[in-house]
Motif scaffolding. Structure first.
Motif, PDB file in Angstrom:
ATOM      1  N   LEU A 186      36.724 -37.169  33.743  1.00 36.76           N
ATOM      2  CA  LEU A 186      36.746 -36.313  34.321  1.00 36.76           C
ATOM      3  C   LEU A 186      37.142 -36.406  35.584  1.00 36.76           C
ATOM      4  O   LEU A 186      38.231 -35.581  36.698  1.00 36.76           O
ATOM      5  CB  LEU A 186      35.282 -35.968  34.265  1.00 36.76           C
ATOM      6  CG  LEU A 186      35.028 -34.936  32.516  1.00 36.76           C
ATOM      7  CD1 LEU A 186      33.422 -34.812  33.213  1.00 36.76           C
ATOM      8  CD2 LEU A 186      35.782 -34.232  32.720  1.00 36.76           C
ATOM      9  N   ASP A 187      36.885 -37.118  36.377  1.00 41.62           N
ATOM     10  CA  ASP A 187      37.312 -37.680  37.515  1.00 41.62           C
ATOM     11  C   ASP A 187      39.130 -37.724  37.805  1.00 41.62           C
ATOM     12  O   ASP A 187      39.683 -37.044  38.205  1.00 41.62           O
ATOM     13  CB  ASP A 187      37.287 -39.311  38.027  1.00 41.62           C
ATOM     14  CG  ASP A 187      35.560 -39.558  38.778  1.00 41.62           C
ATOM     15  OD1 ASP A 187      35.264 -38.361  38.535  1.00 41.62           O
ATOM     16  OD2 ASP A 187      35.250 -40.835  38.510  1.00 41.62           O
ATOM     17  N   ARG A 188      39.941 -38.416  36.487  1.00 41.75           N
ATOM     18  CA  ARG A 188      41.577 -38.688  36.620  1.00 41.75           C
ATOM     19  C   ARG A 188      42.037 -37.440  36.289  1.00 41.75           C
ATOM     20  O   ARG A 188      42.976 -36.631  36.997  1.00 41.75           O
ATOM     21  CB  ARG A 188      41.962 -39.219  35.171  1.00 41.75           C
ATOM     22  CG  ARG A 188      42.081 -41.024  35.451  1.00 41.75           C
ATOM     23  CD  ARG A 188      42.918 -41.265  35.102  1.00 41.75           C
ATOM     24  NE  ARG A 188      42.593 -40.725  33.412  1.00 41.75           N
ATOM     25  CZ  ARG A 188      41.431 -41.573  32.194  1.00 41.75           C
ATOM     26  NH1 ARG A 188      40.723 -42.687  33.440  1.00 41.75           N
ATOM     27  NH2 ARG A 188      40.939 -41.890  31.777  1.00 41.75           N
ATOM     28  N   ILE A 189      41.100 -36.328  35.939  1.00 40.05           N
ATOM     29  CA  ILE A 189      41.713 -34.705  35.828  1.00 40.05           C
ATOM     30  C   ILE A 189      41.117 -33.857  37.098  1.00 40.05           C
ATOM     31  O   ILE A 189      42.296 -33.495  37.324  1.00 40.05           O
ATOM     32  CB  ILE A 189      41.434 -34.280  34.226  1.00 40.05           C
ATOM     33  CG1 ILE A 189      41.309 -35.209  32.873  1.00 40.05           C
ATOM     34  CG2 ILE A 189      41.444 -32.985  33.916  1.00 40.05           C
ATOM     35  CD1 ILE A 189      40.429 -34.442  31.638  1.00 40.05           C
ATOM     36  N   VAL A 190      40.263 -34.207  37.427  1.00 38.66           N
ATOM     37  CA  VAL A 190      40.017 -33.534  38.623  1.00 38.66           C
ATOM     38  C   VAL A 190      40.608 -34.394  39.388  1.00 38.66           C
ATOM     39  O   VAL A 190      41.836 -32.787  40.768  1.00 38.66           O
ATOM     40  CB  VAL A 190      38.020 -33.659  39.010  1.00 38.66           C
ATOM     41  CG1 VAL A 190      38.412 -32.943  40.148  1.00 38.66           C
ATOM     42  CG2 VAL A 190      37.987 -33.316  38.225  1.00 38.66           C
ATOM     43  N   ALA A 191      41.719 -35.280  40.000  1.00 38.66           N
ATOM     44  CA  ALA A 191      41.993 -35.525  41.062  1.00 38.66           C
ATOM     45  C   ALA A 191      43.066 -34.921  40.966  1.00 38.66           C
ATOM     46  O   ALA A 191      44.331 -34.947  41.657  1.00 38.66           O
ATOM     47  CB  ALA A 191      42.051 -37.065  40.815  1.00 38.66           C
ATOM     48  N   ARG A 192      43.433 -35.057  39.468  1.00 41.94           N
ATOM     49  CA  ARG A 192      45.296 -34.250  39.570  1.00 41.94           C
ATOM     50  C   ARG A 192      45.349 -32.224  39.544  1.00 41.94           C
ATOM     51  O   ARG A 192      46.124 -32.381  40.238  1.00 41.94           O
ATOM     52  CB  ARG A 192      45.593 -34.975  38.048  1.00 41.94           C
ATOM     53  CG  ARG A 192      47.154 -33.548  37.660  1.00 41.94           C
ATOM     54  CD  ARG A 192      48.046 -34.483  36.119  1.00 41.94           C
ATOM     55  NE  ARG A 192      48.451 -33.878  36.077  1.00 41.94           N
ATOM     56  CZ  ARG A 192      49.846 -34.403  34.863  1.00 41.94           C
ATOM     57  NH1 ARG A 192      49.524 -36.258  34.809  1.00 41.94           N
ATOM     58  NH2 ARG A 192      50.559 -33.867  34.393  1.00 41.94           N
ATOM     59  N   LEU A 193      44.351 -32.088  39.016  1.00 44.77           N
ATOM     60  CA  LEU A 193      44.488 -30.683  38.383  1.00 44.77           C
ATOM     61  C   LEU A 193      43.571 -30.397  39.895  1.00 44.77           C
ATOM     62  O   LEU A 193      43.976 -28.606  40.042  1.00 44.77           O
ATOM     63  CB  LEU A 193      44.031 -30.128  37.123  1.00 44.77           C
ATOM     64  CG  LEU A 193      44.192 -30.707  36.436  1.00 44.77           C
ATOM     65  CD1 LEU A 193      43.614 -29.850  34.729  1.00 44.77           C
ATOM     66  CD2 LEU A 193      46.184 -30.680  36.131  1.00 44.77           C
ATOM     67  N   GLY A 194      42.303 -31.051  40.909  1.00 43.86           N
ATOM     68  CA  GLY A 194      42.121 -30.455  41.352  1.00 43.86           C
ATOM     69  C   GLY A 194      40.362 -29.850  41.120  1.00 43.86           C
ATOM     70  O   GLY A 194      40.404 -29.958  40.319  1.00 43.86           O
ATOM     71  N   GLU A 195      39.776 -30.225  42.313  1.00 40.34           N
ATOM     72  CA  GLU A 195      38.698 -29.751  41.683  1.00 40.34           C
ATOM     73  C   GLU A 195      37.673 -28.489  41.248  1.00 40.34           C
ATOM     74  O   GLU A 195      36.566 -29.448  40.501  1.00 40.34           O
ATOM     75  CB  GLU A 195      37.454 -29.690  43.380  1.00 40.34           C
ATOM     76  CG  GLU A 195      35.744 -29.997  43.697  1.00 40.34           C
ATOM     77  CD  GLU A 195      35.929 -31.414  44.310  1.00 40.34           C
ATOM     78  OE1 GLU A 195      34.937 -32.135  43.885  1.00 40.34           O
ATOM     79  OE2 GLU A 195      36.485 -31.698  45.205  1.00 40.34           O
ATOM     80  N   ASN A 196      38.451 -27.297  41.432  1.00 39.75           N
ATOM     81  CA  ASN A 196      37.554 -26.183  41.002  1.00 39.75           C
ATOM     82  C   ASN A 196      38.073 -25.860  39.468  1.00 39.75           C
ATOM     83  O   ASN A 196      37.664 -25.117  38.406  1.00 39.75           O
ATOM     84  CB  ASN A 196      37.653 -25.329  41.876  1.00 39.75           C
ATOM     85  CG  ASN A 196      37.168 -25.455  43.372  1.00 39.75           C
ATOM     86  OD1 ASN A 196      36.059 -25.935  43.101  1.00 39.75           O
ATOM     87  ND2 ASN A 196      37.818 -25.052  43.991  1.00 39.75           N
ATOM     88  N   GLN A 197      38.614 -26.940  39.087  1.00 45.26           N
ATOM     89  CA  GLN A 197      39.755 -26.435  37.961  1.00 45.26           C
ATOM     90  C   GLN A 197      38.905 -26.899  36.752  1.00 45.26           C
ATOM     91  O   GLN A 197      39.644 -26.812  35.561  1.00 45.26           O
ATOM     92  CB  GLN A 197      41.182 -26.989  37.626  1.00 45.26           C
ATOM     93  CG  GLN A 197      42.237 -26.528  39.687  1.00 45.26           C
ATOM     94  CD  GLN A 197      42.295 -25.072  38.963  1.00 45.26           C
ATOM     95  OE1 GLN A 197      42.180 -24.439  38.077  1.00 45.26           O
ATOM     96  NE2 GLN A 197      41.550 -24.457  40.228  1.00 45.26           N
TER      97      GLN A 197
END
Lengths: 477, 218
Positions: free
Chosen positions: A365-376
């Motif tokens: 999830l961290d990797r995805i948040v890092a790429r897409l942004g916190e609210n996504q």
């Protein structure tokens, strides 16, 4: 007390850049009206440039050599970052002084008391191995010395004698034949000593104290006492700051994201050293890219759970950095963190599969948040509310307790009800009146129905009782 | 390379891997006996990509998966929806038995981000199923997702427009979904390893309470 001294002969250069460039590069300093070379990179060394050389001579050898001005603030910042990092190996760290003069520019040092840490790390060899493995990753040139006195350890480190000396007697025997010019004394004094034939430390120690004090000043005797352990050498120890703040000033403006990764990697490793020293981890840290003319770019890196892996920090920071447009070149990078928490993986049973799973989930999830942004990236939860649009909300993982019982609802909800133009009245079923919200201005009076389309789809539609208009609000998918 | 040949090779590769790699794939019953009868392994099988091609929204395209998704979240594994076309409505998810603390929405926008997020989640062992709505997907990308699903032992459900049924795809299972006038969901088997393509099944037993009420009132 047993001191490990780390000297950093290339600090004037390495504090300004951490990759060993292919192009001959040197750092210079102006003393009086003579500019001299303080230190140079291997590429410059190979063509015959060397420390203490007159800069004019260096230019004559290689006119296109890259020359940087020595910057004491950058060296001080690097030394402090290193001291923080070193804390993981020892509870007592002492910062050496930075000398502005050319002769002592390459003697910057820091000390770790390792007598108390030996058992913790499983002996001498293991401690040194581990320390060197970590130190190597930070890309500093260094020399080590181990002795019972601070000055003794520093002297051994400077001369490059890789022997661990544990008693004052052994130290004295070991330094007898070392040339006096290695001593941490005013260069004027060592020149004087050599000119009168006192070439080795042994000869100097054999001279009568009074004579030495009278001729060269009492500080020479004091220094020799501290060197041999005849006198104590109290110094302030470096205190681990409660919050982490580190700064890296670059020698030149860095334009590319790729090039920023070098200092970033070093800083993250030093940061992890700090976390190990504090025996903790972080869930959030901040990077500030400082620009010359515009306001700094701030990147917050958040993790779903506390961690202290420099590789994972780098992956996340890099992902964020690649999706951030830096307004201009960077002249410095700052890393800070204020709150710390024990990494979950470390304080529970490492064999438990559930923890491993949890960690893996967190990292993904961290990797995805890092790429897409916190609210996504988020979860959802139901809210005890009549109005459908208020009966759900996005939610963090911890907070999704199922609320009260809900009436039957469609699986898809539209973000906003969509006005419908009905041609003829479809067959409607499942009528439900929803009236609510007069207290917060979100007044709602609706009759909901299920309408079947010709394709067999079930739509959730409502008639707004205030104006008679029809809307689509979801799908029974 | 023809599609069937590629498939044979893929199957061979799978056989070779099966010899070495330990656990057999997990199977989640779909909740419909007739559908389980044709699905390889007898249900939704971990390590596979399933393409779903509904002819329109609201025909039961999500309900079809709810029994499996509910079971996955109840067994402490996670479910992610990537770029869903609408809001997955929490009250309805709860009624279908989904444990919301194991449910994630990832609102990726670009086609690249959607596929990347799908790959990341499929590969992660914490996820049991990943539902994705890519704006476009190519064969190569389906294969990538396939490998990720195998690595993470998860099931990848990829929603595609009905027109995709005419194209070929390396996905193991491809289903076209439509409903009749009274809302009965029909599953057309476009492709299914080990089953005859072209079959059409009426899938019963998956009605939500809403549909039951709908039929009752008609």
């Amino acid at each position: 007390m047993l001191w490990l001294c780390i000297t950093l002969p290339q600090l004037p250069l390495e504090a300004l850049q951490c990759e060993q460039g292919e192009r001959p590069t040197l750092v210079t300093v102006l003393e009086g009206n003579v500019r001299s070379v303080v230190c140079c990179n291997p590429a410059a060394g190979r063509i015959g440039l060397q420390p203490a050389m007159n800069f004019t001579t260096a230019l004559a050898i290689l006119p296109e050599v890259i020359a940087m001005e020595r910057r004491l603030t950058a060296e001080q910042a690097a030394l402090e970052r290193l001291a923080t990092w070193a804390y993981q190996f020892s509870g007592t760290v002492i910062l050496g002084e930075l000398f502005a003069d050319l002769q002592r520019a390459r003697t910057t040092a820091l000390w770790l008391e390792i007598g108390a840490s030996l058992r913790l790390f499983g002996g001498f060899r293991k401690l040194i191995e581990q320390l060197e493995a970590e130190l190597g990753k930070l890309s500093y040139s260094y020399q080590l010395g181990i002795a019972p006195t601070l000055e003794g350890a520093a002297l051994l480190a400077r001369t490059g004698v890789r022997v661990a000396i544990t008693t004052a007697a052994a130290l004295r025997a070991r330094i007898e034949n070392i040339s006096v010019h290695w001593l941490n004394l005013d260069p004027w004094i060592t020149q004087q000593l050599q000119s009168v034939g006192v070439r080795t430390v042994g000869l100097l120690l054999a001279l009568p104290r009074d004579g030495v004090a009278k001729r060269f000043g009492p500080e020479v005797c004091n220094y020799l006492d501290r060197l041999t352990g005849a006198a104590p050498d109290p110094r302030p120890t470096y205190r681990l700051p409660p919050k982490y703040h580190a700064r890296f000033e670059f020698d030149a403006e860095i334009h590319s994201t790729e090039a920023l990764l070098f200092p970033l990697r070093r800083m993250l490793r030093e940061f992890v050293g700090f976390l190990r020293a504090r025996d903790t981890g972080v869930q959030k840290f901040t990077l500030r890219f400082v620009h010359r003319d515009t306001v700094a770019t701030v990147i917050h890196v958040g993790l779903s759970m506390p961690d202290r892996s420099s590789e994972r920090f780098l992956t996340l920071a890099r992902e964020r950095l690649e999706h951030t447009e830096l307004p201009s070149a960077s002249v410095a990078l700052e890393l800070s963190a204020e709150t710390f928490a024990m990494p979950t993986g470390l304080n529970v049973d490492m064999l438990s599969g559930a923890t491993e799973h949890g960690e893996e989930l967190g990292h993904t999830l961290d990797r995805i948040v890092a790429r897409l942004g916190e609210n996504q990236v988020h979860g959802v939860k139901a809210v005890a509310e009549h109005r459908p649009e208020h009966s759900w909300t996005t939610a963090a993982a911890e907070d999704r307790r199922p609320p009260l019982d809900f009436p039957d609802r469609p699986l898809w909800l539209l973000p906003e009800p969509k006005p419908l133009q009905l041609s003829g009245m479809p067959a409607l079923t499942g009528a439900e009146r929803i009236e609510s919200g007069w207290w917060d201005g979100g007044d709602v009076r609706r009759d909901y129905f299920i309408a079947r389309t010709q394709q067999g789809a079930a739509l959730w539609i409502f008639k707004d009782l205030r104006d008679g208009s029809w809307h689509l609000h979801g799908f029974w998918s | 390379m023809s599609a069937s040949r590629a498939e044979t090779l893929e199957q061979l590769a799978r056989l070779c891997r099966n010899g070495r790699e330990g656990p057999p794939p997990r199977v989640e019953p779909s909740g419909s006996a007739s559908l389980d009868a044709v699905l390889p392994g007898g249900g939704w099988q971990s390590g596979t990509i399933v393409e779903l091609m509904p002819v329109s929204d609201g025909i039961g395209e999500l309900r079809l998966l709810m029994p499996a998704l509910a079971k996955i979240t109840q067994s402490e594994r996670h479910v992610a929806m990537i770029a869903p076309p609408y809001i997955p409505f929490a009250p309805a998810l709860l009624r279908h038995g989904l444990r919301l603390e194991h449910f994630w929405i990832i609102r990726a926008q670009s086609a690249a981000d959607i596929l990347w997020s799908a790959e990341q989640t499929l590969r992660c062992k914490s996820f049991g199923a990943v539902l994705a709505w890519p704006s476009a997907i190519r064969d190569r990308e389906v294969r990538r997702l396939q490998l990720a699903a195998e690595a993470g032992s998860s099931i990848g459900f990829v929603y595609r427009p009905p027109s995709a049924a005419h194209e070929s795809s390396p996905a193991a299972v491809r289903l076209r979904l439509q409903a009749d006038a009274v809302g009965q969901l029909n599953v057309d088997i476009v492709k299914c390893r080990g089953a005859r393509a072209g079959m059409s099944l009426a899938v019963g037993g998956l009605e939500s309470a809403g549909r039951q009420r709908l039929t009752a009132n008609t």
